[in-house]
Structure formats: C-alpha cells, structure tokens
Design an enzyme around this catalytic site. Structure first.
Site, PDB file in Angstrom:
ATOM      1  CE  LYS A  14      -0.707   1.823   3.555  1.00 40.71           C
ATOM      2  NZ  LYS A  14       0.071   2.918   4.255  1.00 40.71           N
ATOM      3  CG  ASP A 149      -1.918   1.705   7.087  1.00 36.42           C
ATOM      4  OD1 ASP A 149      -2.631   2.708   6.906  1.00 36.42           O
ATOM      5  OD2 ASP A 149      -0.680   1.743   7.109  1.00 36.42           O
TER       6      ASP A 149
END
Length: 295
Positions: A14, A149
C-alpha cells in the site's frame, strides 16, 4: 468448507501518494487524509490443512524479509486476525484447523502496510476456509481493530483514507502509470515519527473525481505533502538520500516517502519507464521494485 487443498492470497504493498495529518483525537490517535494505492509488489500467504483442535491456526514465516518475525499470538497480526475472526464467528465449532505460510517479500516497518496487508489477506483466506457469515460492516470493524491500515488493505483498491484510516471513500480515477519503490533497509518506528513531527496540522486535500493523465495527477500531488516525511528523514537521514537519488533519475515525475517511512516511491509515465530506471537506483542493501501502479 473443509480445507482439502491449498488456498492463496496476495498482500499487495500500500502506497500513500500523499498523507496529511489533519488533527488529533482526545485519545491521542492522529486523524489523517491520504490517498492510498496499491502495487504489484507484495507478500504471499498460503493456507493449508492444519493439525490440532478445531479452529487452530499455526503460522510459518519464510521469505527474504521473514527473518526476525515471530509467530506470536499476541503480537503477530495474522494470528490476531484469526483470533478476532473466531470470536466473531462465535467459537471454534466446525472450524477446520489450518496452517498459514507467510512468504514475506516486503520490507518490515517500511511504511507500505506490509503487516496490515498480511492481516487483511489472512482475514480473506480464513473467510474462504471457515464457515460463517461475517457482514462487511463487521469485517471492516475487525480490520480497524487490527490496525489503521488494515481496512484499506481488505479490498486492495485505491481509496481515500480518513479518520484514523477506518473511513474509506472513493479515490479519483487514476491514469495508467509506472511506480518505483525503494527501501533503504532501515526500519523506522511509526510512533517515533509521530512524536518527532512538528505539532501542526494540514487541511484535507481537494481532489478531482479523475486525473486524465500523469501530468495532471503529478501537478495536483505536487501541491500536497507527506506530513511525516521531514520527521522520518530526521530520524533516518538515508530516506533523504533515497529521495535525492529518485529525483535525479531520468523520467521521475514525483518522488515522495510513503506512510511513516522508510519506503519512498517515484512516479513515471509508464511501468516500462520505471523498470528502465531501476538499475540506476539500485544500491547495496536497498530493496527496489518497479512496475505498474494499480487503481
């Protein structure tokens, strides 16, 4: 379903194309505004039939960045994800024992959500292996409990992150382009970076619904920041070295740090341009990956 074969999931890196710290909650958690995207780089998880009692989950860790990681039930996000999911399903009755193998290909503590992506991939794997209906709202709540996250890593699609990371909104449509990731090999502590950052806040960004091309995207992103970059560079000066190297590479359109570091990225007009520049960036001890930016 009985686990009779091997199931696989990828846990993609990510990347925060920008990251604004917009405020702080009374409990100390920082509020963020960020555009998260994903790349082809990632870890790989495999789920095999296991041994032990109902719902037992064992974890083996391999791969170039697996050394030093511990399959501890209290700290390892994969095992914590399994524990939360078992509780959500309502116990272990009817749950097959499984063995998860993590092939750790991403650097650890590197600002690209590797551990969070692994936890999200573990949830997806176990939902395929174990019976039980977990509504999406509850799945995202479990993900948030595991870490800020983890929710965005459930779908592994570009998204606008808000709150502490749990609020996800649609991202602008992204143009096809290339990206290079570079990690200097030094782990950076996220809490240390937040403690070191200047105590100021940045407003949330104003983004279009779509970027027609790389030039338009880079123009808008250049006016935004990663509010953690300066603090991370002060803690780990090699991050600045990486950024200087990336900015000097022919074809680099924008270089910035992702998350709390230490991984940095550079955007290019195409995946081929990013791959062509890879040799000029590689240094001993650095991890480098180049390829397409996935929407």
């Amino acid at each position: 379903m009985p686990v009779t074969g091997t199931l696989y999931e990828s846990a993609h890196a990510k990347i925060n194309l920008y990251l604004h710290v917009t405020g702080r909650r009374p409990d100390g958690y920082h509020l963020l505004d960020s555009l998260a995207v994903f790349t082809g780089a990632g870890d790989r998880l495999a789920l095999h039939p296991g041994h032990g009692g109902a719902g037992a989950v064992s974890l083996d860790i391999a791969g170039p960045f697996g050394a030093g990681l511990v399959a501890d039930a209290d700290s390892n996000l994969i095992l914590r994800a399994a524990r939360l999911l078992r509780a959500e399903i309502g116990g272990t009755d009817g749950l097959e024992p499984v063995r998860v193998v993590l092939d750790k290909m991403l650097p650890v503590a590197s600002g690209i959500g590797g551990g969070s992506a692994d936890a999200a991939a573990a949830l997806r794997l176990l939902l395929r292996a174990w019976p039980g209906n977990v509504p999406r709202e509850r799945l995202m709540a479990l993900a948030t409990e595991l870490g800020a996250d983890v929710p965005v890593c459930i779908d592994q699609r570009a998204a606008r992150m808000g709150g502490i990371g749990e609020r996800l909104d649609s991202a602008p449509s992204l143009p096809a382009c290339g990206i290079m990731l570079v990690n200097c090999g030094e782990a950076v502590s996220t809490p240390a970076v937040f403690r070191a950052r200047a105590p100021v806040f940045t407003p949330a960004a104003s983004l279009p619904s779509a970027w027609p091309d790389v030039t338009a995207m880079v123009r808008d992103l250049s006016g935004l920041t990663n509010d953690l970059q300066d603090a991370a560079c002060a803690i780990c000066p090699t991050i600045r070295t990486v950024l200087d190297v990336l900015e000097a590479v022919p074809g680099c359109r924008l270089a910035r740090m992702s998350g709390s570091g230490a991984t940095c990225f550079a955007l290019f007009d195409s995946p081929q341009a990013a791959q062509d520049a890879q040799a000029a960036v590689e240094r001993p001890g650095w991890w480098v990956w180049a390829g397409p930016l996935h929407a």
